[in-house]
Design a protein around this motif. Structure first.
Motif, mmCIF file in Angstrom:
data_model
loop_
_atom_site.group_PDB
_atom_site.id
_atom_site.type_symbol
_atom_site.label_atom_id
_atom_site.label_comp_id
_atom_site.label_asym_id
_atom_site.label_seq_id
_atom_site.Cartn_x
_atom_site.Cartn_y
_atom_site.Cartn_z
ATOM 1 N N LYS A 1 92.095 10.391 4.658
ATOM 2 C CA LYS A 1 92.410 10.219 6.068
ATOM 3 C C LYS A 1 91.739 11.390 6.805
ATOM 4 C CE LYS A 1 96.690 9.100 6.776
ATOM 5 N NZ LYS A 1 98.166 9.227 6.926
ATOM 6 N N ILE A 2 90.738 11.107 7.628
ATOM 7 C CA ILE A 2 89.917 12.160 8.206
ATOM 8 C C ILE A 2 90.665 12.892 9.324
ATOM 9 C CG2 ILE A 2 87.731 12.711 9.362
ATOM 10 C CD1 ILE A 2 87.452 11.730 6.467
ATOM 11 N N THR A 3 90.690 14.214 9.228
ATOM 12 C CA THR A 3 91.309 15.041 10.268
ATOM 13 C C THR A 3 90.288 15.895 11.004
ATOM 14 O OG1 THR A 3 91.801 16.752 8.611
ATOM 15 C CG2 THR A 3 93.535 15.139 9.087
ATOM 16 N N GLU B 1 87.634 7.407 10.688
ATOM 17 C CA GLU B 1 89.055 7.742 10.536
ATOM 18 C C GLU B 1 89.513 7.725 9.080
ATOM 19 O OE1 GLU B 1 90.844 6.504 14.862
ATOM 20 O OE2 GLU B 1 90.650 4.893 13.379
ATOM 21 N N TYR B 2 88.756 7.062 8.219
ATOM 22 C CA TYR B 2 89.004 7.081 6.770
ATOM 23 C C TYR B 2 87.654 7.099 6.062
ATOM 24 C CZ TYR B 2 93.836 5.338 7.591
ATOM 25 O OH TYR B 2 95.130 5.166 7.999
ATOM 26 N N THR B 3 87.618 7.655 4.865
ATOM 27 C CA THR B 3 86.411 7.628 4.046
ATOM 28 C C THR B 3 86.793 7.511 2.572
ATOM 29 O OG1 THR B 3 85.227 9.037 5.611
ATOM 30 C CG2 THR B 3 84.277 8.844 3.427
ATOM 31 N N ARG B 4 86.025 6.721 1.835
ATOM 32 C CA ARG B 4 86.191 6.665 0.375
ATOM 33 C C ARG B 4 85.387 7.790 -0.259
ATOM 34 N NH1 ARG B 4 83.983 4.489 -4.648
ATOM 35 N NH2 ARG B 4 81.955 4.239 -3.619
ATOM 36 N N ILE B 5 86.013 8.539 -1.169
ATOM 37 C CA ILE B 5 85.369 9.648 -1.859
ATOM 38 C C ILE B 5 85.182 9.280 -3.330
ATOM 39 C CG2 ILE B 5 85.404 12.129 -2.313
ATOM 40 C CD1 ILE B 5 85.600 11.429 0.655
ATOM 41 N N PHE C 1 83.801 20.379 16.636
ATOM 42 C CA PHE C 1 84.876 19.907 15.762
ATOM 43 C C PHE C 1 85.302 18.559 16.307
ATOM 44 C CE2 PHE C 1 89.259 19.217 14.530
ATOM 45 C CZ PHE C 1 89.254 19.554 13.178
ATOM 46 N N VAL C 2 85.209 17.527 15.474
ATOM 47 C CA VAL C 2 85.515 16.159 15.886
ATOM 48 C C VAL C 2 86.903 15.791 15.381
ATOM 49 C CG1 VAL C 2 84.773 13.754 15.849
ATOM 50 C CG2 VAL C 2 83.056 15.587 15.726
ATOM 51 N N GLU C 3 87.833 15.568 16.307
ATOM 52 C CA GLU C 3 89.191 15.218 15.905
ATOM 53 C C GLU C 3 89.379 13.708 15.867
ATOM 54 O OE1 GLU C 3 91.736 17.010 18.904
ATOM 55 O OE2 GLU C 3 91.846 15.083 19.978
ATOM 56 N N THR C 4 90.380 13.291 15.096
ATOM 57 C CA THR C 4 90.799 11.889 15.041
ATOM 58 C C THR C 4 92.292 11.826 15.392
ATOM 59 O OG1 THR C 4 91.575 11.846 12.747
ATOM 60 C CG2 THR C 4 89.194 11.562 13.114
ATOM 61 N N LYS C 5 92.838 10.630 15.362
ATOM 62 C CA LYS C 5 94.270 10.467 15.638
ATOM 63 C C LYS C 5 95.133 11.140 14.575
ATOM 64 C CE LYS C 5 94.436 5.875 13.462
ATOM 65 N NZ LYS C 5 94.656 4.423 13.690
ATOM 66 N N PHE C 6 94.505 11.524 13.435
ATOM 67 C CA PHE C 6 95.256 12.166 12.355
ATOM 68 C C PHE C 6 95.180 13.698 12.399
ATOM 69 C CE2 PHE C 6 93.608 8.114 10.377
ATOM 70 C CZ PHE C 6 94.812 7.418 10.473
ATOM 71 N N SER C 7 94.425 14.248 13.323
ATOM 72 C CA SER C 7 94.202 15.696 13.348
ATOM 73 C C SER C 7 95.457 16.451 13.760
ATOM 74 C CB SER C 7 93.068 16.046 14.316
ATOM 75 O OG SER C 7 91.865 15.432 13.923
ATOM 76 N N ALA C 8 95.586 17.657 13.212
ATOM 77 C CA ALA C 8 96.654 18.565 13.619
ATOM 78 C C ALA C 8 96.324 19.155 14.986
ATOM 79 C CB ALA C 8 96.806 19.672 12.584
ATOM 80 N N PRO C 9 97.313 19.733 15.682
ATOM 81 C CA PRO C 9 97.006 20.421 16.941
ATOM 82 C C PRO C 9 95.981 21.529 16.709
ATOM 83 C CG PRO C 9 99.380 20.131 16.673
ATOM 84 C CD PRO C 9 98.751 19.750 15.370
ATOM 85 N N PRO C 10 95.196 21.871 17.732
ATOM 86 C CA PRO C 10 94.161 22.902 17.561
ATOM 87 C C PRO C 10 94.747 24.224 17.073
ATOM 88 C CG PRO C 10 93.881 21.748 19.645
ATOM 89 C CD PRO C 10 95.193 21.293 19.088
ATOM 90 N N CYS C 11 94.005 24.887 16.210
ATOM 91 C CA CYS C 11 94.430 26.208 15.739
ATOM 92 C C CYS C 11 94.060 27.259 16.784
ATOM 93 C CB CYS C 11 93.773 26.525 14.397
ATOM 94 S SG CYS C 11 92.002 26.915 14.534
ATOM 95 N N ALA C 12 94.542 28.472 16.582
ATOM 96 C CA ALA C 12 94.202 29.576 17.480
ATOM 97 C C ALA C 12 92.680 29.807 17.438
ATOM 98 C CB ALA C 12 94.921 30.842 17.040
#
Length: 447
Positions: A73-75, A182-186, A428-439
């Protein structure tokens, strides 16, 4: 010339023993929805639609195919200068619908039955190259040369051998779907994913996928050592990270050559770095003569190429590239060869696809120049030690990041990045799965 990758079967192999090449099928859910995707779950993905044309479309989520697969799940992902070669049509074997993106991180969503070192929910970064973990190269952690993940016959014919398969980088390198999605097979997920500790946010860990490892490999493979004077062609993200690594390896002076606002950014971040804007040199002066003047009349010890061979300056090379007489220009290569002192070293990290003309082989031979193709950096060899450097604060990947953007805006981002608009560097490319931005992360820009 192109061979249909869809005709390949997973179980076929060429060669014997450690040198066997497993022929991977093309597993792009955007190209074959029913075979490789779960049509009940749709995702956004950036796809190639032809020269200078990319588009975000909805495609099925990829599915597990082999027992060592992982669905991620891409973040976070990013856009690399190498992606522009795909956009421009400089890399062969692109197909309409190919999912792009070779640098990404995420959260493990599903694991195959053969994966025992990862579990659902793990935060990981992916290597841009796909290694099997078992062949003669992978056993030495020279993962970019893996024998088993790319059997493209055109690449083998051009290069005399194959590189590993790469994510999102054409059928020339295996035809694997990329991570600007938003998803990738590894494939071989137990080998090609590195766990990220809690103290390394995605905005820093992501770049272990490529740019940090590539920059480190450029510096150490070319042999930068204590007391060297180093000239770097290219002030983009790779060039900037090379500055850090040159100093870490003991360089006493670093000189960066470019022609735009990126030189100003370098000066702001690295006050001790000297710069040359090749478009502003006085009449009759060249980069070669300027470097000789700056460095004891003999030039730098080491030259690092962080640009690529796609950008001709003279009309001769423009014509030769346009007519297919060469794929890459030798102008920067010759500039580097002629700039370094006798027995100096030249390292090539920017992407060169095929053949070039007017190469100064005479200078290489007669002056004893060490001309080094750094290769696609073997990520697996370096990423653990570089992760520690991030944790210890020795390097800060966020220094090169100028924008935070959304995956759905990537079509616009590609073209702005290509034109160097909005001061855009690494994103930095965010998706709906990304965490809030870091400092320290740039605030979100919507296009």
């Amino acid at each position: 010339m192109a061979m249909s990758q869809a005709a390949f079967k997973v179980e076929q192999a060429i060669g014997h023993g450690d040198n066997a090449v497993t022929i991977q099928d093309v597993t792009n859910p955007a190209l074959n929805n029913n075979k490789y995707g779960d049509t009940s779950v749709m995702m956004k993905a950036l796809t190639f639609q032809g020269k200078n044309n990319v588009k975000v479309i909805d495609v099925p989520k990829p599915i597990l195919i082999e027992d060592r697969d992982v669905i991620l799940k891409i973040t976070g992902s990013t856009v690399c200068g190498s992606d522009l070669h795909l956009l421009h049509g400089s890399v062969v074997e692109m197909q309409k619908g190919d999912i792009l993106g070779h640098e990404f991180c995420g959260i493990v969503d599903e694991v195959g039955t053969g994966v025992t070192n990862l579990k659902k929910g793990d935060r990981v970064v992916a290597s841009f190259q796909i290694a099997c973990g078992d062949c003669i190269y992978c056993k030495q952690k020279l993962s970019s040369q893996c024998c088993r993940t790319n059997a493209n016959t055109i690449e083998r014919g051009m290069y005399g051998g194959n590189t590993a398969g790469f994510f999102g980088y054409s059928h020339f390198t295996g035809g694997f779907a990329g991570g600007q999605s938003e998803y990738t097979r590894i494939p071989f997920g137990d080998v090609n994913l590195l766990k990220l500790p809690d103290d390394v946010p995605d905005e820093k860990g992501l770049y272990l996928s490529d740019v940090i490892c590539t920059s480190w490999n450029c510096v150490v493979d070319t042999g930068v050592k204590e007391g060297d004077v180093v000239a770097i062609w290219g002030a983009g993200p790779i060039g900037q990270m090379c500055i850090d690594f040159c100093y870490i390896n003991g360089a006493k002076r670093v000189i960066v050559i470019d022609c735009n606002w990126r030189l100003d950014r370098v000066k702001e971040m690295y006050p001790n770095v000297e710069t040359i804007n090749f478009l502003e040199l006085p009449k009759g002066e060249t980069v070669v003569s300027k470097l000789k003047e700056m460095v004891e009349g003999v030039g730098p010890n080491v030259a690092l190429e962080c640009v690529a061979g796609e950008y001709p300056q003279s009309w001769a090379h423009k014509l030769e590239i346009a007519t297919g007489l060469e794929t890459d220009t030798s102008e920067i290569l010759n500039e580097m060869i002629e700039s370094v002192r006798g027995f100096g070293s030249v390292g090539i990290t920017g992407v060169y696809v095929g053949y070039t003309n007017h190469f100064n082989i005479g200078s290489v031979m007669n002056r004893g120049i060490r001309f080094i193709g750094n290769g696609q950096a073997p990520v697996h060899k370096y990423w653990e030690e570089l992760l520690v450097m991030i944790q210890e604060g020795k390097i800060d990947p966020l220094k090169m990041v100028s924008h935070r953007v959304r995956v759905e805006d990537l079509e616009t981002v590609y073209h702005k990045f290509d034109k160097k608009e909005d001061g855009m560097q690494k994103v930095f490319v965010e998706t709906k799965f990304s965490a809030p931005p870091c400092a320290g992360s740039p605030s979100l820009t919507k296009y």
